[in-house]
Every structure is written in structure tokens, then in C-alpha cells.
Design a protein around this motif. Structure first.
Motif, PDB file in Angstrom:
ATOM      1  N   ALA A 232       0.821  -1.213   0.000  1.00 16.45           N
ATOM      2  CA  ALA A 232       0.000   0.000   0.000  1.00 16.45           C
ATOM      3  C   ALA A 232       0.859   1.269   0.000  1.00 16.45           C
ATOM      4  N   PRO A 233       1.903   1.368   0.854  1.00 10.96           N
ATOM      5  CA  PRO A 233       2.751   2.568   0.785  1.00 10.96           C
ATOM      6  C   PRO A 233       3.436   2.742  -0.563  1.00 10.96           C
ATOM      7  N   ALA A 234       3.844   1.636  -1.191  1.00  9.34           N
ATOM      8  CA  ALA A 234       4.508   1.738  -2.495  1.00  9.34           C
ATOM      9  C   ALA A 234       3.525   2.200  -3.565  1.00  9.34           C
ATOM     10  N   ARG A 235       2.292   1.695  -3.525  1.00  6.59           N
ATOM     11  CA  ARG A 235       1.270   2.171  -4.463  1.00  6.59           C
ATOM     12  C   ARG A 235       1.012   3.665  -4.264  1.00  6.59           C
ATOM     13  N   ASP A 236       0.940   4.102  -3.017  1.00  2.27           N
ATOM     14  CA  ASP A 236       0.711   5.520  -2.732  1.00  2.27           C
ATOM     15  C   ASP A 236       1.862   6.374  -3.261  1.00  2.27           C
ATOM     16  N   ALA A 237       3.088   5.872  -3.130  1.00  4.80           N
ATOM     17  CA  ALA A 237       4.248   6.610  -3.622  1.00  4.80           C
ATOM     18  C   ALA A 237       4.196   6.759  -5.139  1.00  4.80           C
ATOM     19  N   ALA A 238       3.804   5.695  -5.834  1.00  4.91           N
ATOM     20  CA  ALA A 238       3.683   5.768  -7.289  1.00  4.91           C
ATOM     21  C   ALA A 238       2.621   6.780  -7.692  1.00  4.91           C
ATOM     22  N   ARG A 239       1.480   6.765  -6.991  1.00  3.20           N
ATOM     23  CA  ARG A 239       0.402   7.692  -7.313  1.00  3.20           C
ATOM     24  C   ARG A 239       0.820   9.145  -7.076  1.00  3.20           C
ATOM     25  N   ARG A 240       1.575   9.393  -6.002  1.00  3.67           N
ATOM     26  CA  ARG A 240       1.999  10.765  -5.713  1.00  3.67           C
ATOM     27  C   ARG A 240       2.876  11.319  -6.826  1.00  3.67           C
ATOM     28  N   VAL A 241       3.725  10.483  -7.397  1.00  2.00           N
ATOM     29  CA  VAL A 241       4.622  10.948  -8.452  1.00  2.00           C
ATOM     30  C   VAL A 241       3.889  11.114  -9.780  1.00  2.00           C
ATOM     31  N   ASP A 242       3.088  10.109 -10.164  1.00  2.00           N
ATOM     32  CA  ASP A 242       2.515  10.064 -11.508  1.00  2.00           C
ATOM     33  C   ASP A 242       1.077  10.548 -11.590  1.00  2.00           C
ATOM     34  N   GLY A 243       0.379  10.604 -10.454  1.00  2.00           N
ATOM     35  CA  GLY A 243      -1.024  10.993 -10.483  1.00  2.00           C
ATOM     36  C   GLY A 243      -1.967   9.858 -10.812  1.00  2.00           C
ATOM     37  N   TRP A 244      -1.464   8.639 -10.937  1.00  2.00           N
ATOM     38  CA  TRP A 244      -2.257   7.441 -11.232  1.00  2.00           C
ATOM     39  C   TRP A 244      -1.433   6.244 -10.760  1.00  2.00           C
ATOM     40  N   VAL A 245      -2.063   5.097 -10.681  1.00  2.00           N
ATOM     41  CA  VAL A 245      -1.317   3.894 -10.285  1.00  2.00           C
ATOM     42  C   VAL A 245      -1.928   2.665 -10.946  1.00  2.00           C
ATOM     43  N   MET A 246      -1.059   1.821 -11.497  1.00  2.00           N
ATOM     44  CA  MET A 246      -1.418   0.495 -12.010  1.00  2.00           C
ATOM     45  C   MET A 246      -0.315  -0.462 -11.577  1.00  2.00           C
ATOM     46  N   ASP A 247      -0.684  -1.608 -11.040  1.00  2.00           N
ATOM     47  CA  ASP A 247       0.353  -2.549 -10.626  1.00  2.00           C
ATOM     48  C   ASP A 247       0.108  -3.934 -11.202  1.00  2.00           C
ATOM     49  N   VAL A 248       1.136  -4.761 -11.135  1.00  2.00           N
ATOM     50  CA  VAL A 248       1.111  -6.126 -11.640  1.00  2.00           C
ATOM     51  C   VAL A 248       2.034  -6.941 -10.729  1.00  2.00           C
ATOM     52  N   PHE A 249       1.697  -8.214 -10.505  1.00  2.00           N
ATOM     53  CA  PHE A 249       2.591  -9.027  -9.691  1.00  2.00           C
ATOM     54  C   PHE A 249       2.562 -10.487 -10.119  1.00  2.00           C
ATOM     55  N   LEU A 250       3.649 -11.164  -9.807  1.00  2.00           N
ATOM     56  CA  LEU A 250       3.746 -12.614  -9.974  1.00  2.00           C
ATOM     57  C   LEU A 250       3.919 -13.220  -8.593  1.00  2.00           C
ATOM     58  N   VAL A 251       3.147 -14.258  -8.283  1.00  2.00           N
ATOM     59  CA  VAL A 251       3.335 -15.016  -7.047  1.00  2.00           C
ATOM     60  C   VAL A 251       3.598 -16.465  -7.434  1.00  2.00           C
ATOM     61  N   ARG A 252       4.585 -17.076  -6.748  1.00  2.00           N
ATOM     62  CA  ARG A 252       4.994 -18.443  -7.079  1.00  2.00           C
ATOM     63  C   ARG A 252       5.202 -19.235  -5.804  1.00  2.00           C
ATOM     64  N   ARG A 253       4.654 -20.442  -5.813  1.00  2.00           N
ATOM     65  CA  ARG A 253       4.856 -21.323  -4.661  1.00  2.00           C
ATOM     66  C   ARG A 253       6.346 -21.620  -4.506  1.00  2.00           C
ATOM     67  N   THR A 254       6.868 -21.450  -3.315  1.00  2.00           N
ATOM     68  CA  THR A 254       8.285 -21.661  -3.071  1.00  2.00           C
ATOM     69  C   THR A 254       8.588 -23.144  -2.999  1.00  2.00           C
TER      70      THR A 254
END
Length: 254
Positions: A232-254
Motif C-alpha cells: 500500500a505505501p509503495a502504491r501511494d508513492a507511485a500515485r503521488r509521483v505520476d497521479g495514477w497507479v497500475m500494478d502487476v505481480f507474480l506469485v509463485r509457490r516456493t
């Protein structure tokens, strides 16, 4: 009988720096660009204007025509059926608005698609609806750099193990994929992390990125339970800089 309209669907990655030579050449052939305007201060619309300005045609940059985006039901508690119905209504409303402009203006138009038109974008579907409304539109599609490609590049990784698949879905369907037995999942169109269900994935590895390629780019990776508080803090940081936010992630079983 209306004259035929040519439409070009152009993948533009996340900004001018990601526009391929093929797409740059195509931008020089269009009379105007149709773009959704979501708010009075739509930073993504501004970014589209920057892309067009960076790739002018023989007589200068194409005109950007902003079309007010119809409202969509984004309630957090929508069922799967409710979500699908809300999106379908939204697409119908978009198609009607774009059809009106294309019918009035004619010529050659373009839609600029974030990432690549083949992944979680509905421009092609909306064009089919526009044609069903009676607009004689012939269109082509040019690919762009996708969010999964950028995520893999930023984390210097391959999206799957040797000879193994990667399952691409949306964040709201993450647990559906886990239930199906998927153990290497790439999620797009993600809501804020407090609306995602990571139950049972605490020991999986996560590779996450927001606003990839933009000035506000954010990257996180590690054991999911350790990374989760920082999302959440990282998303907020992206939004503060760019004025919008879109994210993507990969999760993998270890």
C-alpha cells in the motif's frame, strides 16, 4: 450510408519511451486519436497527449479528442456476475460515444492502448460493438510492450520455471487460480492490496511492480508475508509521483 472509417489500435507500453518504431510510424498516419477522459485532471490522458506529441506525422501531431468516460459500477462487493454486467454496460456506453465521434469525423482514427492490446484491454471488443452499431470501421492492431514483460525485465527474471506454465489472471480471481492448482500466477487489473485475498500464500514468493516505466515506478520482491505490508505505501508513492497507479505481480509457490 456512412463512409468507411479506418481505426488503428496501437499498443504504447507505458509511455513515449516504449513506443515501437512500427507504432511510431502508425501514429504519423492518423488524423486523430480517441481517448477516454476519466477526470477533469486525467494524468493518463496527459500521458497519451505526450505520446502523440512525441511522434508527429508530416503535418504535426495528430489531434487528441477526449471523450468523457462513462461511469462504471466499481463497488467492492460486486459478485463475479455483477462485475461482468457492470463492465458490459460500461463497454456499451463507451462504444456508443466512440461510434458517434467516428461517424461524425470519419478519416483515420487511433486508440492508444496501455501495454499491449492482447492482455486485459477491451479496445478490440469495443470496436466490435462499434461495428455492430453500424459504423463501417476497418481496423488493424499493432502490439506494444506489456506489463508482464516489464515486470520480468525489472526483476531480471523469467516468468516461469523451465518447461512450466505461467497463469495470467486478475487480482480479484487470485484465489480461484489457487483453487484450480495454479502455483505460478501473474495478476493484473489489481485493486488496492486490502481488497486482495492472499490467504494461504504467505510463504510464496512475490515479484511486484507499479507504474513500470513511469517516473513513479515501484518494485518489491520477497516472501509474500514480508512484502505485503509495503504494498500500500509503495502504491501511494507511485500515485503521488505520476497521479495514477497500475500494478502487476507474480506469485509463485516456493
Amino acid at each position: 450510408m456512412h463512409a468507411k472509417v479506418r481505426v488503428r489500435v496501437l499498443g504504447v507500453g507505458m509511455g513515449p519511451q516504449h513506443v515501437t518504431g512500427e507504432v511510431a510510424e502508425a501514429l504519423g498516419t492518423v488524423d486523430y486519436v480517441l481517448a477516454a477522459e476519466k477526470t477533469a485532471d486525467d494524468q493518463l490522458l496527459a500521458l497519451r497527449r505526450a505520446i502523440v506529441a512525441a511522434h508527429p506525422g508530416p503535418t504535426g501531431p495528430a489531434e487528441v479528442i477526449a471523450v468523457p468516460d462513462p461511469e462504471r459500477d466499481r463497488s467492492a462487493g460486486l459478485s463475479a456476475g455483477g462485475y461482468d454486467a457492470a463492465v458490459a454496460d460500461w463497454h456499451d456506453a463507451r462504444a456508443a460515444q466512440y461510434a458517434a465521434v467516428l461517424t461524425e469525423r470519419g478519416g483515420t482514427a487511433a486508440f492508444l492502448v496501455w501495454g499491449d492490446p492482447s492482455l486485459y484491454d477491451s479496445t478490440i471488443r469495443i470496436l466490435d460493438k462499434i461495428r455492430a452499431l453500424g459504423v463501417d470501421a476497418d481496423y488493424d492492431v499493432l502490439p506494444g510492450i506489456s506489463a508482464p514483460q516489464l515486470l520480468a525485465a525489472r526483476h531480471r527474471m523469467v516468468l516461469h520455471d523451465v518447461g512450466r506454465p505461467v497463469h495470467i489472471t486478475t487480482g480479484r480471481r487470485l484465489q480461484d487460480a489457487v483453487t484450480e492448482g495454479q502455483d505460478n500466477i501473474l495478476a493484473m487489473l489489481n485493486p488496492p492490496p486490502d481488497r486482495l485475498d492472499f490467504t494461504g500464500l504467505e510463504d510464496w514468493t512475490m515479484w511486484w511492480g507499479a507504474n513500470l516505466g513511469a517516473p513513479g515506478e515501484q518494485l518489491l520482491t520477497g516472501r509474500l508475508a514480508d512484502v505485503l505490508p509495503a504494498l500500500a505505501p509503495a502504491r501511494d508513492a507511485a500515485r503521488r509521483v505520476d497521479g495514477w497507479v497500475m500494478d502487476v505481480f507474480l506469485v509463485r509457490r516456493t
